[in-house]
Structures are given as C-alpha cells and as structure tokens.
Design an enzyme around this catalytic site. Structure first.
Site, PDB file in Angstrom:
ATOM      1  NE  ARG A 227      -4.073  -1.853   0.280  1.00  0.00           N
ATOM      2  CZ  ARG A 227      -4.879  -2.210  -0.710  1.00  0.00           C
ATOM      3  NH1 ARG A 227      -4.655  -1.748  -1.921  1.00  0.00           N
ATOM      4  NH2 ARG A 227      -5.889  -3.027  -0.506  1.00  0.00           N
ATOM      5  CG  HIS A 275      -3.315  -0.026  -6.944  1.00  0.00           C
ATOM      6  ND1 HIS A 275      -3.645   0.611  -5.776  1.00  0.00           N
ATOM      7  CD2 HIS A 275      -3.342  -1.354  -6.646  1.00  0.00           C
ATOM      8  CE1 HIS A 275      -3.887  -0.267  -4.825  1.00  0.00           C
ATOM      9  NE2 HIS A 275      -3.701  -1.468  -5.325  1.00  0.00           N
TER      10      HIS A 275
END
Length: 314
Positions: A227, A275
């Site tokens: 993350r 992502h």
C-alpha cells in the site's frame, strides 16, 4: 413483492453487472442489487463494498456480513463499523494469479538488469552485463499471507534463493521464514530484491523508510505492491540517489494517482504502474463465485474463509 434477502454491491458498476448475472444464475434466492439501488434497506443482509457507506448500523439495521470487494481492508474504518459485524476480505484465485504474474515479471526484470539495458538503449550503448543465476539472487518477501506465499512458491520454482518475513511465525516448504521485529534485521541483510506485500496497518505505515533501506545490502532493489502509505517517498529518493537502492518498481503510491509533474513519473531508476498488479482478476465475473461460496458457508453455519481480525486490521 419479493422478501428475499438483499446482497448489495457498492463498487465498480461494470463488475457489478457481471456479478448480477452470476447471482441470478447461481443464487436466485438472493436479491442482488447495485448501489445506489438499495431496495428495502431492512432486507439488506449482505454488503460488498470497497468503501462502505457511513452509519451502517442505522442505514442497514439487519446487515449480517460485510465483504471487501478487494483483497485489502485498510480502506475500512473499523472504529465506525458495528463491532459484531463480520468482515470478510476477497482472496480470489484471479487476484492471486495476477499478483504472482506481476511480481514475477518485476523480479525477473530486476534480476536480469533490464532497467540498465533500457537506459543503455536510450543512450545507444551496446554493453553486455554480467549474468547471475537465479540461485545466486536473494529475494525476500515481506508479508506471508496468501499472496506472499503464492509469490514465494513461484519464485522458488524459478530457482531464486527466497526468504520471507511476517509479523507472526509461518512455515513455507523450502523457504526460510523470519518473524517479528527480532527477525527483521537478518531477513533484510540477506535480501537483494525486497518485495512488500504487507497489509496497511499502523505498524506498517511508513515501514519502508531510510532505517529499513540501510539494513539491505547496498544496491538492493524494491518491489512495492503493498500500500502507498507504507513507503516514505523522500527516503526512497534519497536511497536511490546514494546508491543504497539501485532500482524500485512501484505499483502503489500515496496519493493515487500521483499529481502531474511528480518526480516518480520521470525518475530513471523507478518503474511506476497505476495499481494494476492484481487488477486482471478483479473484473471477472468468476469473482462472484467466491462470494456465493462464502454465503453458502455462512448459511450452513460453517466458518467463513478470509475473515478479518478487526483488531489487527487484516
């Protein structure tokens, strides 16, 4: 008027329409609805969401299960969720396979010095570099959940010298596993390509920082697929500038997307992707099968798979 329980979906509407087809075929006893068409709020028993709506207990008084529509749950604010509400994260084979493919590609790219060859090509330089075998390359994975375990198994099958680290002890055949704060220094000291697959928690926020980079061998590389907030960006740039880190492959950032003109877009030693490390499995209708299977287990009184520990946050 139907009195069937409602499964409410609050995430990507394109995927939602695919899920609706699967639910209609396989679970006709469930009234599948896509946000904001919630129907009768009192009949909403199950909710799948990336970000849940506020005040769940008031809005959906009979909610029994909350599913994350992604593999992570760090986007959930557990402090405002009903404490007794079970939360289940999605671990679907397509997600695991997508992550394994992405990380394997990144590791092979770094192992065979492809970033340097790309820079040489731009400079019109023809210079072969020394080749090392996979067995001579030490790879380490932070995070030994289902994704980290699958990645390690694949990399080990390619011959890499692999190790893993996690907060609590794990056992993976053929892979030395380190655990806890006391196990982290030895793990880092032997790792030339570091892969972060940790969930985002208070303990992992800012973990990828100057102190951690300094414990890696000089010239190590980073593959960050955890993350964005886990990485201290200024420390990464400093480590790249000093040579402590040679390369970085980033699929997550903070914020997402990065603003125009951000230095990571043009840094010569950073490969940046938006992502997408596990997105391949994310939009497939087959993902709905996982949720139907979970509902079946729940209705039959069986333990739920991938149940989240709210205290740990994963």
């Amino acid at each position: 008027m139907t009195s069937n329980p409602i499964f409410l979906y609050k995430s990507d509407p394109v995927r939602g329409r695919l899920w609706a087809e699967v639910f209609n075929r396989q679970a006709p006893h469930i009234d599948f609805r896509i946000w904001p068409d919630i129907g009768d709020a009192e009949r909403v028993r199950y909710l799948a969401a990336w970000v849940p709506p506020p005040d769940l207990a008031h809005q959906f008084p009979n909610l029994e299960l909350l599913f994350s529509s992604g593999a992570g749950v760090d986007q959930f604010d557990f402090s405002v969720l009903p404490p007794a509400l079970p939360v289940v994260r999605m671990v679907e084979p397509g997600i695991v396979q997508g992550m394994v493919e992405y990380v394997t590609h990144a590791v092979l790219d770094l192992h065979r010095d492809m970033p340097r060859y790309r820079r040489q090509q731009r400079e019109q330089c023809w210079q072969p570099l020394q080749v090392r075998t996979a067995a001579e390359r030490r790879v380490g994975v932070l995070g030994l959940g289902s994704l980290g375990t699958a990645v390690l198994q694949q990399l080990r099958s390619l011959g890499f010298d692999c190790a893993g680290w996690s907060r609590t002890p794990h056992e993976i055949e053929g892979v030395p596993c380190h655990a806890g704060p006391e196990g982290l220094p030895a793990f880092l000291a032997r790792t030339e390509i570091l892969i972060c697959l940790l969930p985002l928690t208070e303990a992992t926020q800012g973990l990828l920082n100057a102190a951690l980079f300094a414990q890696l061998p000089q010239g190590a590389s980073l593959v960050q697929v955890g993350r964005g907030p886990q990485l201290v960006e200024a420390d990464l740039l400093a480590a790249l500038a000093s040579g402590q880190l040679a390369e970085a492959c980033l699929d997550v950032t903070d914020p997402e997307p990065l603003p125009a003109g951000h230095p990571l877009y043009t840094h010569p030693r950073v490969r940046l992707t938006p992502h997408i490390s596990w997105a391949a499995g994310e939009v497939q209708a087959a993902t709905a099968d996982k949720f139907i299977a979970q509902l079946t287990r729940y209705l039959q009184g069986e333990p739920l798979a991938d149940l989240v520990d709210a205290q740990r946050g994963y």
